[in-house]
Design a protein around this motif. Structure first.
Motif, PDB file in Angstrom:
ATOM      1  N   ASP A 146      55.185  38.869  55.774  1.00 28.68           N
ATOM      2  CA  ASP A 146      55.363  37.741  54.847  1.00 28.68           C
ATOM      3  C   ASP A 146      54.135  37.620  53.950  1.00 28.68           C
ATOM      4  O   ASP A 146      53.394  38.599  53.727  1.00 28.68           O
ATOM      5  N   ASP A 147      53.883  36.439  53.455  1.00 28.58           N
ATOM      6  CA  ASP A 147      52.790  36.148  52.521  1.00 28.58           C
ATOM      7  C   ASP A 147      51.448  36.642  53.090  1.00 28.58           C
ATOM      8  O   ASP A 147      51.262  36.697  54.300  1.00 28.58           O
ATOM      9  N   ASP A 181      60.557  34.707  47.396  1.00 33.63           N
ATOM     10  CA  ASP A 181      60.240  33.293  47.606  1.00 33.63           C
ATOM     11  C   ASP A 181      59.994  32.603  46.260  1.00 33.63           C
ATOM     12  O   ASP A 181      59.809  33.256  45.224  1.00 33.63           O
ATOM     13  N   ASP A 239      62.192  25.797  56.162  1.00 35.08           N
ATOM     14  CA  ASP A 239      60.996  26.202  56.912  1.00 35.08           C
ATOM     15  C   ASP A 239      60.938  25.528  58.273  1.00 35.08           C
ATOM     16  O   ASP A 239      60.033  25.814  59.062  1.00 35.08           O
TER      17      ASP A 239
HETATM   18  C1  DGJ Z   1      57.612  29.370  52.005  1.00 37.67           C
HETATM   19  C2  DGJ Z   1      58.669  30.062  52.798  1.00 37.67           C
HETATM   20  O1  DGJ Z   1      59.762  29.214  52.990  1.00 37.67           O
HETATM   21  C3  DGJ Z   1      58.085  30.545  54.119  1.00 37.67           C
HETATM   22  O2  DGJ Z   1      59.073  31.149  54.891  1.00 37.67           O
HETATM   23  C4  DGJ Z   1      56.943  31.479  53.845  1.00 37.67           C
HETATM   24  O3  DGJ Z   1      57.412  32.663  53.252  1.00 37.67           O
HETATM   25  C5  DGJ Z   1      55.901  30.825  52.963  1.00 37.67           C
HETATM   26  N1  DGJ Z   1      56.494  30.267  51.776  1.00 37.67           N
HETATM   27  C6  DGJ Z   1      54.828  31.808  52.577  1.00 37.67           C
HETATM   28  O4  DGJ Z   1      53.936  31.293  51.670  1.00 37.67           O
END
Ligand code: DGJ
Length: 671
Positions: free
Chosen positions: A315-316, A427, A491
């Motif tokens: 991910d990020d 995202d 989230d």
């Molecule tokens: C928001 C997303 O909903 C999360 O799952 C994650 O990817 C974060 N951003 C990362 O910054």
């Protein structure tokens, strides 16, 4: 009168002067009788268009009770030119004063009961025309006793909360002014008149509105379309704009029946891609956040592989300047400090563990602290030199600009071309604030280029699975559902919070679109703890993923997780392709979802409440009445055999204890 037919419903309209009015909407044959919308009595102090069941009205034709199309400067009227039966129905209208030509379209999506409607507005006149309202369609529902409106509302971490309100007179409106679908409301509304439910959804990922107007004579008219508040659309001579598709569905089987119509429709939108097996993913966000290192990710990948995970998604936090959320967005180069042997070697190491590789991106964004912003400060949305607003420390790129579109497309092409990436999580973590109002169609330019990039990715990299995400569930709509493989609803991954979110999501969106992870998160709204089994059964209700820090799981937890992953793989075709019946819901003693595909039935059940005295007082099993089985057939689940009649009228038994709070039951039809 013109009638178009879907799988089991029909939609009939007729011309009345310069209007097209609804005559009937319901099961096949419903139009064979007098229209429930026919008006008798005198129209007082209004125009006939204000009381008619008009399909689409300019404001000059329906000035007082809500119109679908308006231009700056004068009330718009038109004459009906033609009605053609071609791939559904097409009606054309013309306004000789402004030169506007409008074509309305109706068609049933093949094999479904969902009627798609849209409008094409063309400026055939000599001067620019500014549209101040640009609806896609109006849907009329007879509501002589008032309307029960159901919708999905929320906020970050609490998306898709089912809500309802009674409307007998006046106006109810939901929407987004954020240039994105938004967390606050899903573009979905259902109108229950006591006899049937009529629903609408919108295929648009920018600002939108759905408005229900209930009049004095028992009609509720639902307008569906883009919201142009503050950003009107100007058409130069010769230019056209096509509205997004507004979809309407009729159900005689309540909100759950309506949900099945949406699911079937969205499976159709997915087309051939639905045949691809949804892979079990691991996503590292909740485990590592921005603290990404090759060693740390590989430690997670080792365990993920041993659990049966198929795709490992970083991910990020993987790119230069991204040690927290203050920098890096825009600079899509892997951080050499985090991947000292090179990113290619890291990706190979993940794949050597038998996992496909996935990557997170947020390509429409830029941090002020980035090389991209230093090079192109003019690429972000801004208004007349006023100070820029940051949300999560970032700006939004104006994707409507050709050079930004090229940058986003080439960045993604280059990433997908440089590394064997099988999964892309796209995202979007901030809505638009600033807007240069001189642009002809600001919202449309951004959204259409988003669709162009997504369509390009599908064509150029067809093997890549795309997950749509926007700070949780702020980009969940029909258009994203048609262009991505899976969507991230929220989230919030805590068990009882997520149960509510998923239950709401399934009202409007299909399980093949519902991404869900097993994590160790604690509830934000309902803190009661639940077992690992509960979390696995919950994430198995759509497309299963794991997002916990699995390096901290015990050997027992890992063994249990591996067995749940294996069970999910046995049933995922039924879950993501089956017909859904929700049984009870969060906050009720019964809370389950039944998925049926061919001869196989999968029931996922959760204890969403208490434990009924835990055998210290008399209690009975919870029964989950199933739907649409063969009453005379027999169904086997493990050692138990039930008749279809028993399962439908008495129900599948479940019993909860302290340690057993969820179940996954597979019923096979006995030959
Ligand atoms: C928001 C997303 O909903 C999360 O799952 C994650 O990817 C974060 N951003 C990362 O910054």
């Amino acid at each position: 009168m013109w009638t178009i037919a879907g799988a089991s419903t029909e939609y009939a309209v007729a011309a009345t002067g310069d209007r097209i009015d609804l005559v009937a909407w319901g099961p096949h044959g419903v139009g064979d009788g007098p229209s429930p919308f026919a008006v008798h009595g005198k129209v007082q102090y209004m125009l006939p268009g204000d009381v008619a069941a008009v399909e689409y009205a300019p404001d000059g034709l329906r000035p007082f009770l809500g119109a679908d199309l308006a231009v700056a400067g004068h009330a718009l009227t038109w004459r009906l030119d033609s009605v053609l039966e071609t791939d559904g129905l097409a009606a054309t209208f013309a306004d000789e004063v402004s030169g506007l030509r409008v074509a309305l379209r109706w068609r049933f999506a093949p094999g479904t009961d969902v009627v798609e409607r849209w409008a094409v507005v063309h400026n055939d006149g000599p001067s620019p025309v500014t549209l101040t309202r640009l609806g896609s369609a109006g849907f009329c529902v007879p509501t002589p006793g008032g309307a029960e409106l159901s919708y999905l509302c929320g906020q970050w971490a609490e998306e898709f909360t089912p809500a309802s309100t009674r409307l007998t007179r006046g106006r109810f409106e939901i929407g987004s002014a954020q240039g994105v679908t938004g967390h606050q409301f899903a573009p979905y509304l259902a109108v229950d008149n006591g006899d049937a439910v009529y629903g609408v959804e919108l295929a648009w990922t920018g600002s939108w509105q759905i408005t229900a107007d209930a009049d004095a004579a028992g009609l509720t008219r639902v307008r569906v379309g883009r919201s142009l508040d503050g950003a009107p659309v100007t058409l130069a001579p010769g230019e056209s704009v096509t509205t997004p598709v507004a979809a309407g569905a009729y159900s005689a089987d309540g909100l759950d029946g309506l949900a099945r119509q949406w699911h079937a429709y969205q499976r159709g939108l997915a087309g051939d891609r639905l045949a691809r097996t949804p892979k079990v993913i691991y996503n590292s966000w909740e485990a590592t956040t921005f603290d990404v290192t090759a060693d740390g990710q590989l430690a997670l990948a080792d365990i993920a592989a041993s659990l049966g995970v198929e795709t490992f998604v970083v991910d990020d936090g993987w790119f230069v300047g991204r040690d927290d959320d203050h920098g890096g967005l825009g600079d899509w180069t892997p951080d050499p400090a985090k991947f000292p042997d090179g990113f290619g070697a890291f990706v190979s190491a993940v794949r050597a563990r038998g996992l496909e590789f996935g990557l997170w991106v947020e390509p429409e964004m830029v941090n002020p602290r980035s090389a991209l912003y230093a090079a192109h400060p003019d690429w972000v949305y801004q208004a007349d030199g006023r100070p820029l607003t940051t949300i999560r420390n970032q700006y939004l790129l104006d994707l409507g600009r050709r050079e930004v579109f090229e940058f986003v497309r080439s960045t993604l092409d280059s990433l997908l071309g440089s590394y064997p990436i099988a999964y892309l999580k796209w995202d979007f973590n901030r809505p638009r604030t600033e807007a240069d109002r001189s642009v002809a169609d600001l919202d449309g330019a951004h959204v259409r280029n988003l669709y162009r990039v997504l369509d390009h990715l599908r064509a150029a990299h067809p093997a890549v699975t795309i997950e749509g995400c926007a700070a949780g569930g702020a980009r969940v709509d029909l258009a994203m559902g048609a262009r991505t493989d899976v969507l991230w609803p929220s989230d919030n991954t805590a068990p009882l919070d997520r149960l509510r979110i998923q239950h709401g999501f399934l009202s409007a969106f299909a399980p093949h679109l519902m991404s869900s992870w097993v994590t160790d998160a604690n509830g934000m709204f309902d803190e009661r703890s639940r077992s690992l089994a509960f979390r696995f059964v919950l994430a198995s209700a759509g497309v299963l993923g794991i997002g916990a820090d699995i390096t901290k799981w015990t050997a027992e937890q890992r063994a249990e997780a591996a067995s749940w992953v294996a069970r999910y793989k046995e049933v995922r075709d039924v879950v993501t392709g089956g017909v859904v019946h929700r049984i009870g819901g969060p906050g009720q003693s019964r809370c389950a979802v039944q998925y049926t595909l061919g001869d196989r039935v999968v029931v996922l059940a959760w204890n969403a409440g208490g434990l009924d005295g835990l055998d210290r007082v008399p209690a009975r099993d919870i029964r989950l009445p199933l739907r649409d089985l063969d009453p005379t057939a027999r169904y086997q689940a493990g050692d138990a055999v039930y008749s279809g009649a028993h399962l439908m009228s008495v129900g599948l038994p479940v019993r909860w204890t302290h340690t057993h709070d969820a179940d996954l039951v597979v019923l096979e039809l006995l030959g």
